[in-house]
Design an enzyme around this catalytic site. Sequence first.
Site, PDB file in Angstrom:
ATOM      1  N   HIS A  89      -7.346  -1.454  -3.241  1.00 14.09           N
ATOM      2  CA  HIS A  89      -7.397  -0.239  -4.057  1.00 14.09           C
ATOM      3  C   HIS A  89      -7.372  -0.622  -5.537  1.00 14.09           C
ATOM      4  O   HIS A  89      -6.500  -1.368  -5.975  1.00 14.09           O
ATOM      5  CB  HIS A  89      -6.202   0.673  -3.749  1.00 14.09           C
ATOM      6  CG  HIS A  89      -6.416   1.508  -2.527  1.00 14.09           C
ATOM      7  ND1 HIS A  89      -5.699   2.660  -2.278  1.00 14.09           N
ATOM      8  CD2 HIS A  89      -7.288   1.379  -1.502  1.00 14.09           C
ATOM      9  CE1 HIS A  89      -6.113   3.192  -1.137  1.00 14.09           C
ATOM     10  NE2 HIS A  89      -7.069   2.430  -0.651  1.00 14.09           N
ATOM     11  N   TYR A 137      -0.244  10.687  -6.040  1.00 11.52           N
ATOM     12  CA  TYR A 137       1.177  10.969  -6.264  1.00 11.52           C
ATOM     13  C   TYR A 137       1.264  12.323  -6.967  1.00 11.52           C
ATOM     14  O   TYR A 137       0.674  12.490  -8.040  1.00 11.52           O
ATOM     15  CB  TYR A 137       1.814   9.906  -7.159  1.00 11.52           C
ATOM     16  CG  TYR A 137       1.984   8.554  -6.500  1.00 11.52           C
ATOM     17  CD1 TYR A 137       3.193   8.183  -5.942  1.00 11.52           C
ATOM     18  CD2 TYR A 137       0.934   7.644  -6.453  1.00 11.52           C
ATOM     19  CE1 TYR A 137       3.363   6.944  -5.344  1.00 11.52           C
ATOM     20  CE2 TYR A 137       1.087   6.384  -5.855  1.00 11.52           C
ATOM     21  CZ  TYR A 137       2.310   6.058  -5.306  1.00 11.52           C
ATOM     22  OH  TYR A 137       2.481   4.824  -4.713  1.00 11.52           O
ATOM     23  N   LYS A 154       7.598  -0.848  -3.842  1.00 11.30           N
ATOM     24  CA  LYS A 154       8.068  -2.191  -4.213  1.00 11.30           C
ATOM     25  C   LYS A 154       8.898  -2.908  -3.140  1.00 11.30           C
ATOM     26  O   LYS A 154       9.075  -4.125  -3.212  1.00 11.30           O
ATOM     27  CB  LYS A 154       8.926  -2.105  -5.490  1.00 11.30           C
ATOM     28  CG  LYS A 154       8.131  -1.790  -6.732  1.00 11.30           C
ATOM     29  CD  LYS A 154       7.439  -3.028  -7.267  1.00 11.30           C
ATOM     30  CE  LYS A 154       6.335  -2.717  -8.251  1.00 11.30           C
ATOM     31  NZ  LYS A 154       5.000  -2.607  -7.673  1.00 11.30           N
ATOM     32  N   TYR A 206       2.941  -1.366 -11.383  1.00 10.15           N
ATOM     33  CA  TYR A 206       2.522  -0.975 -10.035  1.00 10.15           C
ATOM     34  C   TYR A 206       1.852  -2.144  -9.305  1.00 10.15           C
ATOM     35  O   TYR A 206       2.107  -2.363  -8.116  1.00 10.15           O
ATOM     36  CB  TYR A 206       1.570   0.233 -10.123  1.00 10.15           C
ATOM     37  CG  TYR A 206       1.328   0.892  -8.790  1.00 10.15           C
ATOM     38  CD1 TYR A 206       2.191   1.882  -8.315  1.00 10.15           C
ATOM     39  CD2 TYR A 206       0.249   0.526  -7.986  1.00 10.15           C
ATOM     40  CE1 TYR A 206       1.987   2.478  -7.089  1.00 10.15           C
ATOM     41  CE2 TYR A 206       0.032   1.122  -6.755  1.00 10.15           C
ATOM     42  CZ  TYR A 206       0.899   2.104  -6.314  1.00 10.15           C
ATOM     43  OH  TYR A 206       0.688   2.694  -5.087  1.00 10.15           O
TER      44      TYR A 206
END
Length: 388
Positions: A72, A200, A296, A383
């Site tokens: 992605h 999100y 994470k 990220y």
Amino acid sequence: MRTQVAIIGAGPSGLLLGALLSKAGIDNVIVEQRSADYVLGRIRAGVLEQVAVDLLDEVGIGARMHAEGLPHDGFDLCFDDRRHRIDLHGLTGKRVMVYGQTEVTRDLMDARRASGRPTVYEAADVGVHGFEGKAPGVRYVKDGARHEIQCDFIAGCDGFHGVCRASVPQDKLALHEKVYPFGWLGLLADVPPVSHELIYVNHPRGFALCSQRSRTRSRYYVQCALDDQVEHWSDDAFWAELKRRLPADTAAQLTTGPSIEKSIAPLRSFVAEPMRFGRLFLAGDAAHIVPPTGAKGLNLAATDVGYLSQSLVDYYQGHEQGIATYSERCLRRIWRAERFSWWMTSLMHRFPDNGSFDHKMQSAELDYLVNSPAAMTALAENYVGLPL
Ligand SMILES: Cc1cc2nc3c(=O)[nH]c(=O)nc-3n(C[C@H](O)[C@H](O)[C@H](O)COP(=O)(O)OP(=O)(O)OC[C@H]3O[C@@H](n4cnc5c(N)ncnc54)[C@H](O)[C@@H]3O)c2cc1C
């Protein structure tokens, strides 16, 4: 039984550590309290940073991930019923890999079975001892018989509720914890994802996340109350709530279907310091938890065991510096990931005690974020994963 490293827990951190040590020729045994099927049945993480991808490649199990995983290049932040793309690759030159934790675990289990290294599943009453001296050991009961493993080191890869952290004298541990006043209700379904990238969502009814495990399997979440129960949510109720939190055009594209799995996860930030006690090391969720908002947890588990395996390789080559600095090196990375996960959780959720001022602050920050290349870059570089 005698081995060099006894690993407690056959989740991703225990299995990956076993693979890295085996590759370096270091003898190891894994002791897991559950069955392999139970471990594989837990639906959890789905986003891998490049550093985790590299470690899986290093142990030679990356082929299926590269064939079936989905690289992605970005994700969407959605608020005020509008989607804004965060171009991870354009901002950082890096991307993430969407490949489920279940699949990572399956690949690691298959490789371990093929290697012939021992894994004891369904071990009861697991206990660790002697790690503050020179002769640590692990005791467990299997099929009613007591067993003992003598070893040089113990790796506590046994998750948040495991026995290893609990066996450390409490006055030697510093615990830092924040429990969030809400949970995530997750639903897994064999339906194509609503978007080819993750979304999100910050919505007045609460956070939502549209994520995926493959082109045909979707994982969706909605923020729910901490005391909510999964039995209160029919599939129809879940889909209706998710649609309410999405922009109308996105909701119209959502394919719904029967759930394969539905569960509620509480959200927590937690760090135990240090991560080494003599000959016992903690790694992964045994030492720290992040709320899943920043994706994470699995990635931190992978980097912990990357550091630990290298430290143990160095030790067996005569250098103790690696094991001496293991805890410090891990914790620096962990605290930065804790900060990012806390920040993203605070930005995207509705907190029950927040008033109109707090909501305005969230809106102002989101508005700044998607209009400032500097702020978007800071989000993107966290990220995709900060450098080791
Ligand atoms: C609902 C949910 C969603 C998540 N989503 C994400 C995400 O999107 N991205 C992300 O990066 N992370 C995510 N995470 C976090 C991620 O799944 C964990 O960080 C990861 O599983 C940590 O791996 P681990 O091997 O350290 O611990 P675990 O996966 O917990 O494995 C520990 C193992 O030790 C075993 N064990 C426990 N006690 C004992 C004992 N006494 N003796 C022997 N064995 C024992 C357990 O059975 C287990 O198999 C999510 C977690 C949850 C719960």
